[in-house]
Design an enzyme around this catalytic site. Structure first.
Site, PDB file in Angstrom:
ATOM      1  N   ILE A  63       2.039   0.778   0.288  1.00 26.33           N
ATOM      2  CA  ILE A  63       3.265   1.215   0.563  1.00 26.33           C
ATOM      3  C   ILE A  63       4.190   1.446  -0.803  1.00 26.33           C
ATOM      4  CG2 ILE A  63       5.771   0.132   1.333  1.00 26.33           C
ATOM      5  CD1 ILE A  63       4.510  -2.527   3.092  1.00 26.33           C
ATOM      6  N   LYS A  64       4.718   3.147  -0.946  1.00 21.96           N
ATOM      7  CA  LYS A  64       4.966   3.599  -1.244  1.00 21.96           C
ATOM      8  C   LYS A  64       6.335   4.159  -1.692  1.00 21.96           C
ATOM      9  CE  LYS A  64       5.045   7.626  -3.836  1.00 21.96           C
ATOM     10  NZ  LYS A  64       5.601   9.019  -3.491  1.00 21.96           N
ATOM     11  N   VAL A  65       6.769   3.138  -2.313  1.00 20.94           N
ATOM     12  CA  VAL A  65       8.938   3.041  -2.391  1.00 20.94           C
ATOM     13  C   VAL A  65       9.376   4.053  -3.607  1.00 20.94           C
ATOM     14  CG1 VAL A  65       9.092   1.971  -0.196  1.00 20.94           C
ATOM     15  CG2 VAL A  65       9.114   1.620  -2.644  1.00 20.94           C
TER      16      VAL A  65
END
Lengths: 304, 304, 304, 304, 304
Positions: free
Chosen positions: B203-205
């Site tokens: 997950i990339k935030v």
């Protein structure tokens, strides 16, 4: 464990279903502390998706971990555990074979700009993850209701063919419905009935108030005293094919324990099949939650 | 190289995935200078598509050439390189087997009139190009969020079946979200959680600020001091299945090197898994970029 | 019931399987009187098809009725019941959810002119009938062995994708094998190994004699005393991926009870996982069969 | 029973249909007390879905049970029973082979915000449930009419290929139609004609009034006295391919018995093929309903 | 007509089948003069294909016309009519809805050089022609038996999914079977059992003699007097899942009427479900055939 007469009678109502689907219904009805009673308590954990993680889990931080919920459902002797794809994927191997699971196939969230849900899983996912059922939310009243119905129709047909059970969350909202109307007696009964009509095996609705929302329905409800919650439960069950479909009730947001117990007694006395209890269990400390769930099971067994 | 205990522990969290997907996760975690540490730095180059070539590459003209980025990622000892179809096609043969690649399957651009993205690649493309993962952007909050979710759901199911990993860029925007809200703490945590719920492996935030956007969430965050970025990172990781999913953070627009380093230290100290660094690397001269990336790797190793 | 360490250890060996398949393996390992021990006894009733109804059932006429066998397996607390399509169809609804079932997907008969079997069921049948596994017989040594292997390969791939377990009956016969060779130690070990090689989760072979069939294998077996049946069992288990696959043994034609018990002790002492007992149970009067199966369970529990 | 000349003549009009579809039309025409007369009375129970359970069934509570309606249709000697998926699933096994059934494949409800319907069943459902026909509602005049037509077109093509009959409920509403226009003579005739044009075998419309809705149509209707209901029925039948398609008429909301009888006489005298009677039967006590339906059958036989 | 208890009890044995298949079984059991008795007489006309037209029809020339047989079955009040594709196509429209039909999906002929049959129809054919069942011949003992089984397996799975019934003609021949062995008691019982095992709903075998063909089976039959034909019928029924499957018997070549009647009495007294009578009916003059069939029906009703 031998199937009890109570469970046999329930299974017999699913007369068009194949043995695979009946076996999965039996698995849920024959698991945990309520096994064989014909009653069930299900733990649903889609609140992280629906309301956000902090609002759901900050009050009880161990609940951020998907394993927490599998273990809670197992230790509490519940009948089944329901969650969206990611939550199930995160524990399905560790807990394989330990509790029946329901893969929730659609989800909404706090920022949704429409009364709709996104499809987030498939029937194939449910099979590879070893689930006993698929779950799906419909919003009767919403402008998106027909789309939701057409989605679950196709998914349910596919699920039934491969022996899975179908659980429908029927939550009226949107369109012309007032806020009070979402839990009105006529609306809840209608919402349960529509879930039955589209072929749900297990129907989940909210406990109804005695409000009547639809002008056209007032006559049908006039002349009866609807102040008793058990009577309202009985009407919802009656509206679900005269009790031929399993109807369970949700408690909504976390509240005091006595209210939860009273709700369960009313569900039991009105002929409901059980509870689906999310926030009222995992937002309490684990020991407290286990104690509450044990007491609820005793209530459903008629022991309290 | 033998898989380290740190990497083994991470892989064990992907318990429902087949060995193919785990092998691809392992490939990224065991490649480059951070191999075996459980940390990763990924080079993403979709800015040409997203912002236009001149805005992205004019400051460092060699970067107009797709080969430049493959070579940069390889020479810097990064864990993986992510880009849209054309960028990967333009170098996949020359650099075959030299670095794990992530095929970004959707893209937006400066002229988009909606908060949506176009699907620009397929799982079959990822296989024929030798990629280790697919990448996909979702916009929580957007009117198109449900459509994006249904797209990645189908692509992820397909990718997992053929042993690819799934990387989701979760960027809140649109709908009722304020500009400040896009990087609010509650919003970032929720965005990461939703990516986990739909089945992302990585997950990339964006790094969150201490702003709280949602009124309903304020209570859950009250009473805690969120001024420390590492604490905010820790909360986002916690919101991603209690750290059972790899969460990496982006730095956003190019900025001074010290800020980039401080971000990395905060990600590390907060239990984050690494950085995805695009403009802050390829918009610098190559030597400078290599030096910066080397220092970042030392930071993630706890050496600086 | 909570999964026991013994069962967890077994499940961990099926490391490439999805949670659905593990859940079905767990269902068999956690059902009946041997639940949790890591041992299993399965009732197979394909003898009507294989040898004819009178030869199979005349000695105990209630056994002509398919329900008899479901009920016997349930009442005896066995782990699973295996049978061909018609036998399962004839009871799958009545006994839905009461015992794990294995749908036998191929069958031969007394009049077969080749050492082959006909495919008589499908993976879809197994799903609609609520089965936990598919079963399939291969004849190592037969001229048709490659055809049989290619059939089970395709069926097993399909079964694993939908979360079913795969049980392979590996019965050497035909080709250059002598009659004595069919149960030779080297042949049985090889037959079990080939079942493991083609991806079986559970392997069923006959108890081997101390005969060595293959000249080329003699050297490998020389210098060891194979007169003890438990040692031979241990070698077959070792040949099945060093015990990473469940191997169970069949008793063959009906025989005196003491021989059956001694076989079980040898299987147990040699590290075998259990018995598949057909004619030795249903060809006895029901009370006698229940008593024998109960004693066998005590033997596997180490109580006798 | 031997097919009568009356029925043979009707079947001959379906000259492009395969024998399977004709056999199913014959089943409906040769079943019950009107068997062989060429007339038919069908019980439709989709009012629970369309108007809600209490409004539909509270006046006669046994009608909450799906079995009630199967039994009513059987005991009354009706030609067929029509209902949505859930209602058919809940009784299809118990009543298998006892009365021809029509699976209603789309449904609306009281809260619908558009003049549309959701598809709630499939042709495969109709086959597995043993139905003789599929049913489908179209709303001529609605903004969604083209969508509805395209849905039934595909479903009808599929149904005809597998030998099912197609029943179309043609209910003008929405768009520029006035309330009075929904049952106007020109509109009803046009609605029936469009159902015929899209390939319906059996057409259901409401009994028309003598109102003429469309300015452009007035000339065509001028100079004729339309005050007699039988004449209006004759025109609708004429508009349905000069009587080559079966047209049946609905009675609408519950009303006094004499009106129901008079409607039936007018349908009969105008050459209509029969009635579809829902609320006027199941909202009466069962004995009264049976008496009414028996009298209607006598009317259609010309005995009263 | 209301389903009788006798028919209900039979349908209940098909517990894994969907309501569509049960409705088609009910149609056959509830049609004609034996409707409701639980007995059935079927007219099969595949002899033209199997033995040639002149050998089949020259003795009664009107029988060259496919319509002759439809009409004979209808006028005789039989339960069903079975024939290959061409014969059904030639009358399915004329006689649509007048009698349940069984589409025979494979056929052999006088010139066949192998004990095999050719597939000559499909499940889709059965649906478009309005048939209630598919029919299929297997040759237990033949070198082609496994091929035949695999063909019917696939066809039966498809038929059951769309609600058709499956009728299997089980005729032992070929391989090591002697001529006398084809109708031996042990062989007939085994042939019926294998048809049940592969999932047939209705099984057709020849009336067995008291010959025992298999050496290995002699013990199972020893000590019982098998000279009475009714006892032999009873054994075949017992071998068909203890009477849970419908077994009907064929009379073979034309013979004197009294023998035909005696056979029927023996079938009835032995608990058989009826007769399939081809040559013994259509090779007689029509009046004679009708008289014979009427008398047979009286015998099955216990009136003679």
């Amino acid at each position: 464990m031998t199937i009890t007469p109570a469970v046999k009678a329930i299974l017999a109502n699913y007369e068009s279903d194949n043995p695979g689907t009946k076996a999965n219904l039996a698995r849920m009805l024959m698991h945990g502390n309520l096994a064989g009673t014909g009653k069930l308590i299900i733990l649903p954990v889609d609140q992280g998706f629906e309301h956000g993680p902090a609002r759901s889990f900050a009050v009880n931080p161990p609940a951020y971990d998907p394993h927490y919920h599998f273990q809670l459902a197992i230790d509490a002797g519940l009948n089944a555990y329901a969650a969206p794809l990611g939550m199930i994927e995160a524990g399905a191997d560790t807990f394989a074979g330990q509790i029946p699971t329901i893969l929730k196939l659609n989800s909404s969230n706090s920022w949704a700009t429409t009364k709709d849900q996104a499809v987030t899983g498939s029937v194939d996912d449910a099979l590879r993850l070893g689930c006993s059922a698929i779950g799906f939310t419909i919003y009767p009243g919403s402008d998106h209701f027909f789309d939701l119905v057409e989605e679950i129709r196709a998914l349910a047909e596919e699920a039934k063919a491969v022996g899975l059970a179908v659980v429908v969350w029927s939550y009226p909202r949107g369109g012309d419905l007032s806020k009070a109307g979402e839990t009105a007696l006529d609306v809840s009964a209608y919402a349960a009935h529509m879930a039955a009509e589209i072929g749900a095996h297990i129907i989940k609705v909210k406990l109804p108030t005695d409000h009547i929302e639809q002008k056209e329905a007032e006559k049908a409800y006039a002349g009866t005293d609807w102040s008793n919650q058990a009577d309202r439960v009985r009407h919802v069950v009656q509206s679900s094919f005269a009790g031929r479909r399993i109807v369970i009730f949700s408690g909504g947001a976390a509240k005091d324990a006595d209210s939860v117990y009273q709700d369960a007694r009313d569900i039991r006395d009105g002929g409901g099949f059980g509870s689906i209890i999310g926030r009222n269990s995992f937002q309490r400390p684990r020991d407290e939650a286990l104690a509450m769930l044990a007491k609820l099971q005793r209530i459903y067994k008629g022991e309290e």
